[in-house]
Motif scaffolding. Structure first.
Motif, PDB file in Angstrom:
ATOM      1  N   ILE A 189       0.853  -1.183  -0.066  1.00 26.17           N
ATOM      2  CA  ILE A 189      -0.001  -0.129   0.001  1.00 26.17           C
ATOM      3  C   ILE A 189       0.794   1.186  -0.115  1.00 26.17           C
ATOM      4  O   ILE A 189       1.662   1.237   0.811  1.00 26.17           O
ATOM      5  N   SER A 190       0.793   2.077  -0.915  1.00 24.97           N
ATOM      6  CA  SER A 190       1.482   3.331  -1.106  1.00 24.97           C
ATOM      7  C   SER A 190       1.256   4.330  -0.134  1.00 24.97           C
ATOM      8  O   SER A 190       0.126   4.128   0.534  1.00 24.97           O
ATOM      9  N   GLU A 191       2.014   5.150   0.253  1.00 21.08           N
ATOM     10  CA  GLU A 191       1.600   6.088   1.230  1.00 21.08           C
ATOM     11  C   GLU A 191       0.494   7.074   0.780  1.00 21.08           C
ATOM     12  O   GLU A 191       0.041   7.859   1.628  1.00 21.08           O
ATOM     13  N   ALA A 194       0.445  -3.969  -5.943  1.00 26.27           N
ATOM     14  CA  ALA A 194       1.047  -5.417  -5.915  1.00 26.27           C
ATOM     15  C   ALA A 194       2.302  -5.454  -6.641  1.00 26.27           C
ATOM     16  O   ALA A 194       2.460  -4.606  -7.376  1.00 26.27           O
ATOM     17  N   ARG A 195       3.237  -6.279  -6.191  1.00 27.72           N
ATOM     18  CA  ARG A 195       4.386  -6.345  -6.750  1.00 27.72           C
ATOM     19  C   ARG A 195       4.660  -7.883  -7.064  1.00 27.72           C
ATOM     20  O   ARG A 195       4.006  -8.739  -6.255  1.00 27.72           O
ATOM     21  N   ASN A 221       8.395  -4.948   2.271  1.00 24.43           N
ATOM     22  CA  ASN A 221       7.909  -3.849   1.305  1.00 24.43           C
ATOM     23  C   ASN A 221       8.516  -2.405   1.906  1.00 24.43           C
ATOM     24  O   ASN A 221       8.490  -2.049   3.194  1.00 24.43           O
ATOM     25  N   PRO A 222       9.194  -1.602   0.822  1.00 21.54           N
ATOM     26  CA  PRO A 222       9.630  -0.458   1.104  1.00 21.54           C
ATOM     27  C   PRO A 222       8.492   0.416   1.279  1.00 21.54           C
ATOM     28  O   PRO A 222       7.522   0.226   0.963  1.00 21.54           O
ATOM     29  N   SER A 223       8.507   1.821   1.879  1.00 14.17           N
ATOM     30  CA  SER A 223       7.803   2.703   1.645  1.00 14.17           C
ATOM     31  C   SER A 223       7.738   3.654   0.312  1.00 14.17           C
ATOM     32  O   SER A 223       8.756   3.923   0.136  1.00 14.17           O
TER      33      SER A 223
END
Length: 579
Positions: free
Chosen positions: A108-110, A116-117, A433-435
Motif C-alpha cells: 500500500i503506497s503512502e 501489488a508486486r 515492502n519499502p515505503s
C-alpha cells in the motif's frame, strides 16, 4: 431508479470481473536448469549473476546464457502448474491471494492506494491483464535505443508470448465507440503505438492460456543457465580498495529454509552482477547493499558503499480511473484488448465481466481486475482502504445478484505520468515492502489528462456503437455518481452530480500496476544501464524508466531484457577480438 440497482452497481465496481478458473492444460516446460535454492551449494561462481527472474530478468538470462554461465535468482516460485496464473478465466485470483506463498505481494503506497508486486518467475507478466503493445518510435528515439535492435528484440519476444486477441461484442463496441467519438484513425490490430484506436496484442493464447516472460527461458542454453527459485537476495557484495571505485563481485541470498548462500563472479574482465528486481525491488536492494542516500542508509545502520541520493527518487505510478457500465446483455470475459491513444496524453481501455459462468453463489471469492481483494477498491477513499474496509466490501459482494456482474468498465490511464514521488526503506529485511509515495495528480497536467480521458469515456458510453450495452435510463452522470459513491464507503463521499471531474479523478484513483522509476537512466545508471560510481553492476528493468512506455510497459520490459543481453554480448565479443 430503484435502490436495488444503486446497490448492485455501486458494489459491482468493487467486484467486477468475477472469473471462474478452469483446470489448466498447460504443462511446465522441461527446464532442467530450474531448481529450488535449497539445492544450491553454499558457494558458487558464475560469469553473470542476475537478481530477479521477472519480465526483464528472464529474457536477459536466456540471452546471456548463449555464451556465458548465468545464475538467475528469483525470490518467488514457478508460474507453471498454477491455473490462477495460467488461465484467463482465473484472472485476479493470484492478485487477491495474500498468503506468504502467493505469486503476488501486496503493498500500500503512502498515498493509500493498494498495489501489488510480483513474487514469481516471470514477474508481472504472470499477474497482469495481458495487454501487449510496443513503445512508440518517439519513445525509442528519446531514450537513445538502436531502432533496428529494438525491433529485432520485440520480434524475438513476440514469437513466443504475443497473440492477436479474439474480438467479441463488448470490445468491438468500445472500439467502434472510440472511433465514432473521434479517437481516429481506426488502426486495426497492431503491436505498434499509434495515435487513434487500435486492437493490441495479448499474452493469452487462443485457448485462454497465459504466456509469460518465463516462457522466454525456452531460448536459453541449458548448459549455461542456472535458475534458483525461492532465492531471496539480501545484499550485493562489493570490493573496496583505497580510492578505487567499489567493485560488485558477489551476492548473499537465502533459500526457503533460511540457509545463507553466496554466489560470486568468476575472475575475469567483463563479468557482472545485474539487478532486475523491479521498480520496488531494485532501489530497495541497492539501498540494502549500501548504494543510496547516505543519511537514509546510516539511519538504518547500513554501511555506505556509495552516496547516491537519486536511488529511490522519481518514483511514478500511472493513475487509472474507470466508469462501470451495467449491461442489459450478457458480455464476454475480456481483459484489455482495445486502446484509444489520444493526442492529449490519456489512454482509453476497457474490460468486461462474466455471469458466474458455471459457478454458484458460494464460489464468489475472487472478483478479478476491479475488486476489493486485488486492491482496486475505488469505492472507498484511498486513505480508507484498510483490511476492514476490504473485508466489508467482500462481504457485500457475497450477497450480490448476478446482474451486478453483467457489464464492464471503460477506463483511462494517464500517460507518463509527470507527477513523481520517492521510495525509502522501512527496515533491513528485503522481504518487507519499502515505503513508497507516488503523489498521484500532484502535477496539474496529470489531473487535466484524467479529466479529458473521462470526457472521452462519457462520449463512448453515449455513442450509438455502444448503445446496446447501456441501460437507457442510466445516464452517464448517474453511472459516475454510483461509481464514486457505493454502499461500501466508510465516509460520506462527494456527490459527483455536484462536483467536478477533477474531484472524480481524485476520488476514484486506482493503480494500473505500471509503476516505475527509482533507478533512472541518467541519474542512477548510464545509457548502458551501468550503475554510476561503481563497477561490474547494472540495473535492467522498469526502475530505469523515466516514463512508462506505450500503453502497457510489459512488451518493452521484455524487449529491454533481450536488447541489453544482445548489446552486452556484442560488447564482449568486440573486446575479446585480437587487437
Amino acid at each position: 431508479m430503484g435502490v436495488g440497482w444503486w446497490r448492485l452497481i455501486g458494489a459491482a465496481l468493487a467486484g467486477m470481473l468475477f472469473f471462474h478458473g478452469f483446470c489448466s492444460s498447460e504443462k511446465a516446460p522441461n527446464y532442467t536448469f530450474m531448481k529450488q535454492a535449497t539445492s544450491a551449494p553454499y558457494i558458487s561462481y558464475y560469469d553473470y549473476i542476475i537478481i530477479g527472474g521477472g519480465t526483464a530478468g528472464c529474457p536477459l538470462a536466456a540471452t546471456l546464457s548463449q555464451n556465458y554461465s548465468v545464475l538467475l535468482l528469483e525470490r518467488g516460485g514457478s508460474p507453471y502448474g498454477n491455473p490462477n496464473i495460467t488461465d484467463l478465466g482465473a484472472f485476479g485470483a493470484a492478485l487477491s491471494d495474500l498468503s506468504p506463498k502467493s505469486p503476488s505481494q501486496r503493498f500500500i503506497s503512502e498515498d493509500g492506494v493498494i498495489n501489488a508486486r510480483a513474487r514469481v518467475l516471470g514477474g508481472g507478466s504472470c499477474l497482469n491483464a495481458g495487454f501487449y503493445t510496443r513503445a512508440s518510435t518517439d519513445y525509442v528515439k528519446e531514450v537513445g535505443w538502436d531502432g533496428r535492435l529494438v525491433n529485432e528484440s520485440y520480434g524475438w519476444v513476440e514469437k513466443l508470448v504475443a497473440f492477436e486477441p479474439p474480438m467479441k461484442q463488448w470490445q468491438t463496441a468500445v472500439r467502434d465507440g472510440l472511433v465514432e467519438v473521434g479517437v481516429v484513425p481506426n488502426n486495426g490490430f497492431t503491436y505498434d503505438h499509434m495515435y487513434g484506436t487500435k486492437v493490441g496484442g495479448t499474452i493469452f493464447d487462443a485457448d485462454g492460456h497465459r504466456h509469460t516472460a518465463a516462457d522466454l527461458l525456452e531460448y536459453a542454453n541449458p548448459s549455461g543457465l542456472t535458475v534458483l527459485l525461492h532465492a531471496n537476495v539480501h545484499k550485493i557484495l562489493f570490493r573496496i580498495k583505497g580510492k578505487a571505485r567499489p567493485l560488485a563481485h558477489g551476492v548473499n541470498f537465502r533459500d526457503a529454509s533460511g540457509i545463507k548462500h553466496k554466489a560470486y563472479l568468476k575472475i575475469g574482465s567483463g563479468n557482472e552482477i545485474i539487478v532486475s528486481a523491479g521498480a520496488l525491488g531494485s532501489p530497495q536492494l541497492m539501498m540494502l547493499s549500501g548504494v543510496g542516500p547516505a543519511e537514509h542508509l546510516k539511519a538504518h545502520n547500513i554501511t555506505v558503499v556509495l552516496d547516491q541520493p537519486m536511488v529511490g527518487q522519481r518514483m511514478s505510478d500511472n493513475p487509472m480511473n474507470a466508469i462501470f457500465i451495467p449491461s442489459p446483455l450478457p458480455v464476454e470475459v475480456s481483459l484489455i484488448q482495445v486502446v484509444g491513444i489520444t493526442h492529449f496524453g490519456s489512454y482509453i481501455e476497457a474490460a468486461s465481466g462474466a455471469n458466474f459462468a458455471g459457478g454458484s453463489q458460494s464460489d464468489k471469492k475472487d472478483f478479478g481486475m476491479f475488486s476489493p481483494q486485488t486492491g482496486q477498491l475505488s469505492t472507498v477513499p484511498p486513505k480508507q482502504r484498510t483490511p476492514e474496509a476490504i473485508a466489508k466490501a467482500v462481504e457485500t459482494m457475497s450477497s450480490l445478484d448476478e446482474a451486478a456482474f453483467k457489464g464492464g468498465f471503460i477506463l483511462e490511464k494517464v500517460m507518463g505520468p509527470i507527477s513523481t514521488g520517492h521510495l525509502e526503506l522501512r527496515s533491513r529485511n528485503p522481504s518487507e515492502n519499502p515505503s513508497v509515495t507516488f503523489n498521484y495528480f500532484k502535477e496539474p497536467q496529470d489531473l487535466q489528462r484524467c479529466v479529458e480521458g473521462i470526457k472521452i469515456i462519457e462520449k463512448v458510453i453515449d455513442s450509438t456503437s455502444f448503445s446496446k450495452f447501456k441501460y437507457d435510463y442510466l445516464s452517464v452522470p448517474t453511472l459516475m455518481n454510483m461509481t464514486a459513491s457505493s454502499p461500501v464507503n466508510l465516509l460520506p463521499r462527494h456527490d459527483n452530480s455536484s462536483t467536478s471531474l477533477e474531484q472524480y479523478c481524485k476520488d476514484t484513483v486506482m493503480t494500473i500496476w505500471h509503476y516505475h522509476g527509482g533507478c533512472q537512466v541518467g541519474s542512477v545508471v548510464d545509457h548502458d544501464h551501468k550503475v554510476l560510481g561503481v563497477d561490474a553492476l547494472r540495473i535492467i528493468d522498469g526502475s530505469t524508466f523515466n516514463y512508462s512506455p506505450g500503453t502497457n510497459p510489459q512488451a518493452t520490459v521484455m524487449m529491454l531484457g533481450r536488447y541489453m543481453g544482445v548489446k552486452i554480448l556484442s560488447e564482449r565479443l568486440a573486446s575479446d577480438e585480437p587487437k
